[in-house]
Design a protein around this motif. Structure first.
Motif, PDB file in Angstrom:
ATOM      1  N   TYR A  56       2.609 -23.283  53.677  1.00 22.60           N
ATOM      2  CA  TYR A  56       3.383 -22.236  53.008  1.00 22.60           C
ATOM      3  C   TYR A  56       3.348 -22.383  51.490  1.00 22.60           C
ATOM      4  CZ  TYR A  56       5.623 -20.034  57.061  1.00 22.60           C
ATOM      5  OH  TYR A  56       5.868 -19.319  58.194  1.00 22.60           O
ATOM      6  N   THR A 131       8.151 -24.614  62.025  1.00 26.42           N
ATOM      7  CA  THR A 131       8.070 -23.445  61.155  1.00 26.42           C
ATOM      8  C   THR A 131       7.927 -23.804  59.679  1.00 26.42           C
ATOM      9  OG1 THR A 131      10.483 -23.325  60.974  1.00 26.42           O
ATOM     10  CG2 THR A 131       9.447 -22.050  62.751  1.00 26.42           C
ATOM     11  N   THR A 133      10.232 -24.951  57.697  1.00 29.70           N
ATOM     12  CA  THR A 133      11.396 -24.326  57.071  1.00 29.70           C
ATOM     13  C   THR A 133      12.440 -25.377  56.703  1.00 29.70           C
ATOM     14  OG1 THR A 133      11.064 -22.333  58.401  1.00 29.70           O
ATOM     15  CG2 THR A 133      13.231 -22.615  57.393  1.00 29.70           C
ATOM     16  N   VAL A 135      16.522 -25.610  55.611  1.00 30.92           N
ATOM     17  CA  VAL A 135      17.733 -24.796  55.691  1.00 30.92           C
ATOM     18  C   VAL A 135      18.813 -25.439  54.843  1.00 30.92           C
ATOM     19  CG1 VAL A 135      19.410 -23.692  57.210  1.00 30.92           C
ATOM     20  CG2 VAL A 135      17.105 -24.203  58.073  1.00 30.92           C
ATOM     21  N   TRP A 183      17.509 -19.939  54.598  1.00 34.58           N
ATOM     22  CA  TRP A 183      16.320 -20.440  55.279  1.00 34.58           C
ATOM     23  C   TRP A 183      15.126 -20.257  54.351  1.00 34.58           C
ATOM     24  CZ3 TRP A 183      16.402 -21.534  60.854  1.00 34.58           C
ATOM     25  CH2 TRP A 183      17.681 -21.441  61.407  1.00 34.58           C
ATOM     26  N   SER A 185      11.063 -20.956  53.713  1.00 33.34           N
ATOM     27  CA  SER A 185       9.729 -21.344  54.182  1.00 33.34           C
ATOM     28  C   SER A 185       8.760 -21.144  53.024  1.00 33.34           C
ATOM     29  CB  SER A 185       9.310 -20.509  55.391  1.00 33.34           C
ATOM     30  OG  SER A 185      10.175 -20.739  56.494  1.00 33.34           O
TER      31      SER A 185
END
Length: 217
Positions: A56, A131, A133, A135, A183, A185
């Motif tokens: 990402y 993912t 990610t 948080v 969240w 990413s």
């Protein structure tokens, strides 16, 4: 009949057979989906997180607790940061050796003032390997949501393996839905205009994630 009235009428029809005293928590919902995909060790889960974060376009670094302050100094120096935004509960020793001027998270800080800050350093609530990610839940080491959305450079520290989970369902089990959840990413980006990727539109242009492994000093 207006569109609003039509929608509400459909909702009433759908709920017509629901007992008046029934609450959502009274009804068991079957969740047949997989909680996590594959059987991974803690080390493999952290490795998958690092891989997906990099995919990402986040910049991923690894450290131990003893080396974290020096790493943060280096990252801020490489960025040329003169000011760094500090959440109220960030461990003081993380930035003890850093040169930039600390800017504290205050309710009175305007978006214009936050936009003038070079970098922000935070912890996180949980990180999701599948993912890529991270948080944030506005905990003491993360501050309010806006301090990680306005400045252009965000360094997020993740304690591994304690704060790393494999999947979204596992993350949800750790999070309080009543808290303001952010969240993330990778760096903020959009391709809404003619499919051209533009970074830094809805948040930081540069996201650096530091995976810190080992017991705190």
């Amino acid at each position: 009949m207006s569109s609003r009235e039509r929608v509400l009428a459909r909702v009433r029809r759908a709920l017509a057979d629901v007992p008046a005293g029934e609450r959502p928590q009274d009804v068991r919902v079957e969740r047949g989906y997989l909680r996590v995909h594959g059987d991974r060790s803690a080390e493999e889960t952290v490795g998958l997180l690092a891989e997906n974060l990099a995919d990402y376009r986040a910049l991923v670094h690894r450290s131990d607790p003893a080396g974290l302050p020096a790493l943060l100094v280096r990252l801020l120096a490489e960025r040329g940061s003169r000011t760094v935004l500090v959440p109220p509960g960030l461990p003081p020793h993380w930035l003890a050796a850093a040169d930039p001027v600390r800017v504290h998270d205050r309710e009175a800080s305007t978006p214009h003032r936050l936009d003038a800050v070079d970098s922000v350093v935070t912890g996180c609530a949980v990180a999701i390997a599948e993912t890529g990610t991270i948080v944030l839940d506005a905990g003491p080491d993360q501050g309010r949501r806006r301090i990680t959305l306005v400045p252009d450079h965000h360094i997020c520290v993740v304690r591994v393996p304690d704060q790393v989970v494999g999947s979204v369902p596992q993350a949800l089990e750790r999070l309080d839905p009543r808290r303001p959840l952010t969240w993330i990413s990778g760096p903020s980006a959009t391709s809404d205009i003619e499919l051209d990727r533009v970074e830094g539109v809805h948040g930081p242009r540069t996201l650096e994630v530091v995976l810190v492994e080992g017991p705190d000093d």
